[in-house]
Scaffold this active site. Structure first.
Site, PDB file in Angstrom:
ATOM      1  N   LEU A  81       0.840  -1.194   0.000  1.00 60.62           N
ATOM      2  CA  LEU A  81       0.000   0.000   0.000  1.00 60.62           C
ATOM      3  C   LEU A  81       0.875   1.243   0.000  1.00 60.62           C
ATOM      4  CD1 LEU A  81      -2.747  -0.908   2.639  1.00 60.62           C
ATOM      5  CD2 LEU A  81      -2.865  -1.125   0.156  1.00 60.62           C
ATOM      6  N   LYS A 104      -4.121  -1.284  10.825  1.00 61.12           N
ATOM      7  CA  LYS A 104      -3.073  -1.926  10.034  1.00 61.12           C
ATOM      8  C   LYS A 104      -2.297  -2.811  11.001  1.00 61.12           C
ATOM      9  CE  LYS A 104       0.658  -0.984   6.749  1.00 61.12           C
ATOM     10  NZ  LYS A 104       1.689  -1.819   7.386  1.00 61.12           N
ATOM     11  N   ARG A 125       2.584 -14.290   2.610  1.00 67.18           N
ATOM     12  CA  ARG A 125       2.722 -13.289   1.548  1.00 67.18           C
ATOM     13  C   ARG A 125       4.040 -13.470   0.800  1.00 67.18           C
ATOM     14  NH1 ARG A 125       4.911  -8.539   0.107  1.00 67.18           N
ATOM     15  NH2 ARG A 125       3.575  -7.003  -0.921  1.00 67.18           N
ATOM     16  N   CYS A 389      40.291  -4.861  26.503  1.00 65.45           N
ATOM     17  CA  CYS A 389      41.648  -5.371  26.751  1.00 65.45           C
ATOM     18  C   CYS A 389      42.669  -4.269  27.017  1.00 65.45           C
ATOM     19  CB  CYS A 389      42.113  -6.231  25.582  1.00 65.45           C
ATOM     20  SG  CYS A 389      42.383  -5.296  24.047  1.00 65.45           S
ATOM     21  N   CYS A 411      42.270 -10.069  22.135  1.00 64.85           N
ATOM     22  CA  CYS A 411      41.285  -9.338  22.946  1.00 64.85           C
ATOM     23  C   CYS A 411      40.203 -10.299  23.428  1.00 64.85           C
ATOM     24  CB  CYS A 411      40.651  -8.217  22.126  1.00 64.85           C
ATOM     25  SG  CYS A 411      39.371  -7.311  23.006  1.00 64.85           S
TER      26      CYS A 411
END
Length: 659
Positions: A81, A104, A125, A389, A411
């Site tokens: 739409l 909606k 859909r 770290c 790290c």
């Protein structure tokens, strides 16, 4: 007919509640004679009206589990739409026509087809051209009739939704904050597209009709509201709507908006359609939109607040993202105090600074974002060291977008997979710690090594302030960690992530070391090679791992917060030499891993596929025509169900019960 449909639904609800109470909760909310009377009345009503719902106790529905959802092309393309956020534009669009203004709904669009009064097909859909076939799942929706009075071909469209109350109920049962569903639409989409319709049914999905596509011979008086009334007479729940004209449309839009806080269903706007069906059809379509309807979207709610800080969150990829922290504001019904700024470019574009007055909103009414920086002080500095770290950071520029990265390959934030293994079910089994939750904790500096996972109680304020976490989630997490801190040597060994050590050989090594952690951690290569299933490569990796001083420190820290049950298992290897394959769903065991563990404890082995080495196939559907059943029959391998396997395990003898 509308009153009789309501009566049918009320009887279904009452009978189902009585059945649940009796069979699942050992309670009786009505005597059997009353249940039988209501059942007979429901059956009579269904026969008289021709309306039968899938959740009716008169329907003994067997759900077919599929391996994948088949695709199918829609007879005609499903268009979107056109949209507006202007109320005046909505009024101008309607002109002097009469229209229908309706919600909606925010779920998943589904197309239902009925023939000779029976539901024969349901399609999502999809992309508008091709959808997925979900007929079995649609039969499991809470309110979809599987039979209707109309005997012609009926095609209608509607929205599959999950209510806010059901969404909240499902999320409350999930301990892991990051495993919780983000919104009802995502939960609904996943529920509708399940391969097992039983899961769809458990989620309590509802279908709300919003358009009639085809119903040959039915009379609607040429009006769209006539279609809605007719669909309601067939047993469908129809989207809430009001008739409007040029005079009352603005007032009616406001009335819809006023109802949003009390709605139990998700909606992201309104739809305005011409009530006159022939007039609407005469307008045709554009390449993208039909001309007989238009969507109205609510304008984004924006609130002004003050930026208090920008936190830098490191991820497993090394990317360090800025996160804005501001004074809490109410947006779309929830309190918001944080929003991702995404990258350095956006941070600089907004010229953010601590103390700035900013406008925030929720993108698509879900994701908090900064819309505008009113003050634009730009007093923030980009961190030169990683917040996790403490090593150097650097800015990368890719296609004009600047992002901040940690340069340290070791790290902690990059070690997320090792932490994920450590908390997994076969390892320490800390429920509620998903990878994304772990990533949050590591990024916030709460977790640097495994032992820190058992000290999270020290960070109550920080964790409960995180998005998706509250006091209840925090308590569940602490309880899960406390429970997991009492563990066994084999679980700890597997959780350490030593190369080549899986859950199965961790148990084998633990048994060989008589469940003593001291012996397990000091095994020599020669001693390891004496253990069945341990080869040269694994033995090398094992001894090298425990020889590393940093690993010894990690283990020592863990032993300070864990309680190891080193009780040596007493086991009878009555299944030694036998190999089993498990397939299908189980009812007595929580999952296949539990049954596998029971078999291995008795000396048996569990494989993933059927071969000539397989001794028995375990499948509750012994007559299934599945690939594994077929192969077992071809090879002459016995098939037993779960109950027979359980009886064998309980017997402690090396011969199986009669199959």
């Amino acid at each position: 007919m509308k009153d009789r449909t309501k009566e049918i639904k009320e009887k279904i609800d009452l009978l189902n509640r009585a059945s649940r109470a009796y069979y699942q909760e050992a309670e009786e909310i009505m005597p059997n004679i009353e249940y039988d009377r209501l059942y007979d009345e429901l059956e009579t009503l269904e026969k008289e009206t021709g309306i039968i719902f899938a959740n009716s106790p008169t329907q003994n529905v067997g759900y077919e589990v599929v391996s994948q959802l088949p695709k199918e092309r829609h007879p005609s393309r499903m268009l979107s739409l056109s949209k507006t956020k202007s109320r005046e534009e909505l009024r101008d669009w309607l002109g002097n026509q009469t229209g229908l203004l309706s919600w909606k709904l925010d779920g998943l669009t589904v197309v239902l087809t009925y023939e000779e009064g029976q539901l024969v097909k349901a399609l999502t859909r999809g992309n508008g051209d091709v959808g997925e076939v979900i007929t079995g799942n649609a039969r499991a929706f809470a309110n979809v009739p599987v039979a209707i009075p109309y005997q012609g071909r009926l095609v209608l469209r509607g929205e599959a939704i999950i209510t806010y109350s059901q969404f909240q109920k499902i999320n409350e049962e999930i301990g892991d904050a990051d495993a919780k569903y983000k919104n009802p639409r995502n939960l609904c989409s996943g529920s509708v597209r399940q391969l097992d319709p039983r899961i769809t049914r458990e989620r309590n999905v509802h279908f709300i009709a919003f358009a009639l596509v085809e119903a040959e011979g039915a009379d609607f008086g040429g009006k769209r509201h006539g279609q809605f009334e007719w669909l309601a007479s067939q047993g469908f729940d129809v989207v809430g709507y009001r008739q409007v004209d040029h005079e009352n449309i603005l007032e009616t839009v406001q009335q819809f908006e006023d109802r949003i806080p009390e709605n139990d269903f998700p909606s992201d706007g309104l739809v305005l359609s011409y009530d006159d069906i022939a007039y609407g059809q005469s307008l045709g379509t554009t390449a993208k939109f039909p001309r007989d309807s238009i969507a109205f979207k609510w304008a984004d709610q924006q609130e002004e607040t003050i930026l208090r800080d920008v936190e830098w969150s490191a991820s497993r990829t090394g990317l360090i993202n800025p996160v804005a922290v501001f004074d809490p504001v109410e947006l779309e019904g929830t309190t918001v105090s944080r929003a991702s700024v995404h990258n350095v470019s956006i941070l600089r574009e907004l010229a953010l600074g601590v103390g700035d007055h900013i406008m925030v909103y929720k993108a698509n009414m879900i994701i908090p974002q900064i819309a505008e920086n009113i003050t634009r002080s730009g007093n923030l500095t980009i961190p030169e060291i990683c917040p996790v770290c403490g090593k150097k950071t650097e800015i990368h520029n890719e296609n004009g977008v600047e992002t901040l990265y940690c340069t340290n390959p070791d790290c902690t934030a990059k070690q997320i997979k090792s932490f994920s293994l450590f908390v997994s079910r076969d390892a320490l089994n800390i429920e509620g710690l998903s990878e994304s939750t772990l990533e949050k904790f590591i990024a916030a500096g709460l977790v640097h090594e495994f032992a820190d996972l058992f000290r999270l109680a020290d960070h109550r304020e920080t964790i409960t302030a995180m998005e998706g976490f509250g006091e209840k989630s925090f308590q569940k997490l602490i309880e899960a960690a406390d429970k997991a801190s009492g563990t066994t040597p084999d679980r700890l060994l597997y959780g350490l992530g030593i190369p080549g050590i899986g859950a199965a050989n961790a148990r084998v090594i633990a048994r060989a070391a008589h469940n003593s952690w001291q012996r397990m951690s000091s095994l020599t290569k020669d001693e390891l090679l004496q253990i069945d299933g341990v080869g040269d490569v694994l033995a090398e990796a094992y001894t090298a791992w425990f020889a590393e001083p940093e690993h010894q420190r990690i283990v020592a820290d863990l032993l300070a917060v864990l309680t190891l049950d080193e009780t040596e298992e007493t086991r009878e290897d009555f299944l030694a030499g036998k190999t089993f394959v498990i397939t299908g769903s189980l009812h007595g065991y929580g999952n296949r891993e539990e049954l596998k563990a029971a078999i291995e404890k008795a000396g048996g082995k569990v494989a993933g596929s059927v071969s000539r080495k397989t001794s028995y196939l375990i499948n509750n559907d012994v007559h299934s025509t599945s690939g594994k059943n077929k192969k077992a029959r071809e090879l002459g391998i016995p098939i037993m169900d779960e109950d027979a396997m359980t009886a064998w395990l309980e017997s402690g003898v090396d011969t199986p019960p009669e199959i």
